[in-house]
Write a protein that holds these residues in place. Sequence first.
Motif, short mmCIF file in Angstrom:
data_model
loop_
_atom_site.label_atom_id
_atom_site.label_comp_id
_atom_site.label_asym_id
_atom_site.label_seq_id
_atom_site.Cartn_x
_atom_site.Cartn_y
_atom_site.Cartn_z
N VAL A 1 0.84 -1.20 0.00
CA VAL A 1 0.00 0.00 0.00
C VAL A 1 0.87 1.25 0.00
CG1 VAL A 1 -1.67 1.34 1.33
CG2 VAL A 1 -1.94 -1.14 1.14
N GLY A 2 1.91 1.24 0.83
CA GLY A 2 2.82 2.39 0.89
C GLY A 2 3.53 2.64 -0.42
N ILE A 3 3.98 1.58 -1.06
CA ILE A 3 4.64 1.72 -2.36
C ILE A 3 3.69 2.32 -3.39
CG2 ILE A 3 5.67 0.46 -4.29
CD1 ILE A 3 6.80 -1.51 -2.23
N TYR A 4 2.45 1.84 -3.39
CA TYR A 4 1.46 2.36 -4.33
C TYR A 4 1.23 3.85 -4.09
CZ TYR A 4 -2.99 3.43 -6.52
OH TYR A 4 -3.98 4.02 -7.26
N LEU A 5 1.07 4.24 -2.83
CA LEU A 5 0.85 5.65 -2.51
C LEU A 5 2.04 6.50 -2.96
CD1 LEU A 5 -0.67 5.40 1.09
CD2 LEU A 5 -1.87 6.07 -1.01
N LEU A 6 3.22 5.93 -2.83
CA LEU A 6 4.42 6.68 -3.18
C LEU A 6 4.56 6.91 -4.68
CD1 LEU A 6 7.09 7.93 -2.13
CD2 LEU A 6 8.14 5.68 -2.43
N VAL A 7 4.39 5.84 -5.47
CA VAL A 7 4.67 5.92 -6.90
C VAL A 7 3.47 6.37 -7.73
CG1 VAL A 7 6.42 4.13 -6.68
CG2 VAL A 7 4.10 3.50 -7.36
N SER A 8 2.31 6.54 -7.09
CA SER A 8 1.12 6.94 -7.84
C SER A 8 0.90 8.44 -7.87
CB SER A 8 -0.12 6.26 -7.23
OG SER A 8 -0.35 6.70 -5.90
N GLN A 9 1.82 9.20 -7.34
CA GLN A 9 1.66 10.65 -7.30
C GLN A 9 1.89 11.24 -8.70
OE1 GLN A 9 3.34 12.54 -3.54
NE2 GLN A 9 4.45 10.59 -3.55
N LYS A 10 0.92 11.98 -9.20
CA LYS A 10 1.00 12.53 -10.55
C LYS A 10 2.17 13.51 -10.68
CE LYS A 10 -3.91 12.08 -11.74
NZ LYS A 10 -5.14 12.80 -12.17
N ALA A 11 2.41 14.29 -9.63
CA ALA A 11 3.49 15.28 -9.69
C ALA A 11 4.84 14.64 -9.87
CB ALA A 11 3.47 16.13 -8.41
N ILE A 12 4.94 13.36 -9.46
CA ILE A 12 6.20 12.65 -9.56
C ILE A 12 6.30 11.86 -10.86
CG2 ILE A 12 7.57 10.78 -8.55
CD1 ILE A 12 6.68 11.74 -5.82
N VAL A 13 5.27 11.09 -11.16
CA VAL A 13 5.35 10.21 -12.34
C VAL A 13 5.30 11.00 -13.64
CG1 VAL A 13 4.33 8.28 -11.10
CG2 VAL A 13 2.83 9.85 -12.34
N GLN A 14 4.85 12.25 -13.60
CA GLN A 14 4.79 13.05 -14.82
C GLN A 14 6.13 13.69 -15.16
OE1 GLN A 14 1.51 15.78 -14.22
NE2 GLN A 14 -0.03 14.27 -14.83
N LYS A 15 7.09 13.62 -14.23
CA LYS A 15 8.42 14.15 -14.52
C LYS A 15 9.11 13.28 -15.57
CE LYS A 15 9.27 16.23 -9.98
NZ LYS A 15 10.17 16.25 -8.78
#
Length: 306
Positions: free
Chosen positions: A137-151
Amino acid sequence: MSKKEPYVGLVVLAFFSIYVIWGSTYLLNKVAVNELPAFMLAGMRFATAGLLIFLIAKLLGKSIAITKRQLLNTTIAGFLFLSFGNGVVVWALKYVDSGFAALEISAQPLVILLMMWLLQGKRIQPMSMIGVILGFVGIYLLVSQKAIVQKENSLLGIFLIFLAMLAWGYGSLFVARADLPKNFFVNTGYQMFMGGIMLGVMSLAFGEHWSAPWQWSTEVQLVMVLLVIFGSIVAFTSFNFLLKYVSPEKVATSTYVNPIVALVLGWYFLNEQITLQSVIAAVVLLTGVYFINAKKKFQLFSRFRR
């Protein structure tokens, strides 16, 4: 102090090294990789550290002679921990923030637990299973952030760090059972040197542009000194020391503190953003790590495992 507990002080200092010093290496590598190629940076760091360890060992009158089997094993460990496990993370830091990288790597105990289950048949206890669920769950919350994955190339960086975690996890299991030099300092020296040489080969294979230390900025020169002396020699020697005194999943609990140190330093020195979702992800991940290790307390006073 009783004869049964001769290494208590060293164990405590070793845990401090892998908790705090390693937490700061994310910032240091992030600063350096903005100026230097990743594999060249990591290769020069570890090869230099390895040579310094050999020099110090000689000055202390210690033999650095090892068997062919030990040389092979230290080479394998050097590749898993340093050439791949660290070099790839440094490369990934070009695409993700240092604090984010530390948070992703905080799932390392989860990876080791699953690898021990898959490769060694170790049964996952109910409390640890809760930790596994929280970890995902923590990993999902971490890597699902749009501000991060859109970089740009952020997903590549996330994937590279995951591969490095697999290499580091397997390396932890391998070292715990492998025939390695009895002296932790010498053991670290061979892993550092061999890992650094392989990183140099990887750098040349990827066509990285090499430069001499006197061509670097003063800031990067200072960073390299800190990485070599503290991040490499002190912390990695402590890591190898602990792997022989406590189980791999206990050593991996450095991920409790590493991400906190990395987040604070990245925010303070590099103005990296700390999002609310990242904080929540960190809490969930670290709670999962706690449950993974809740079955047994740290055995800081355990005897050397033969």
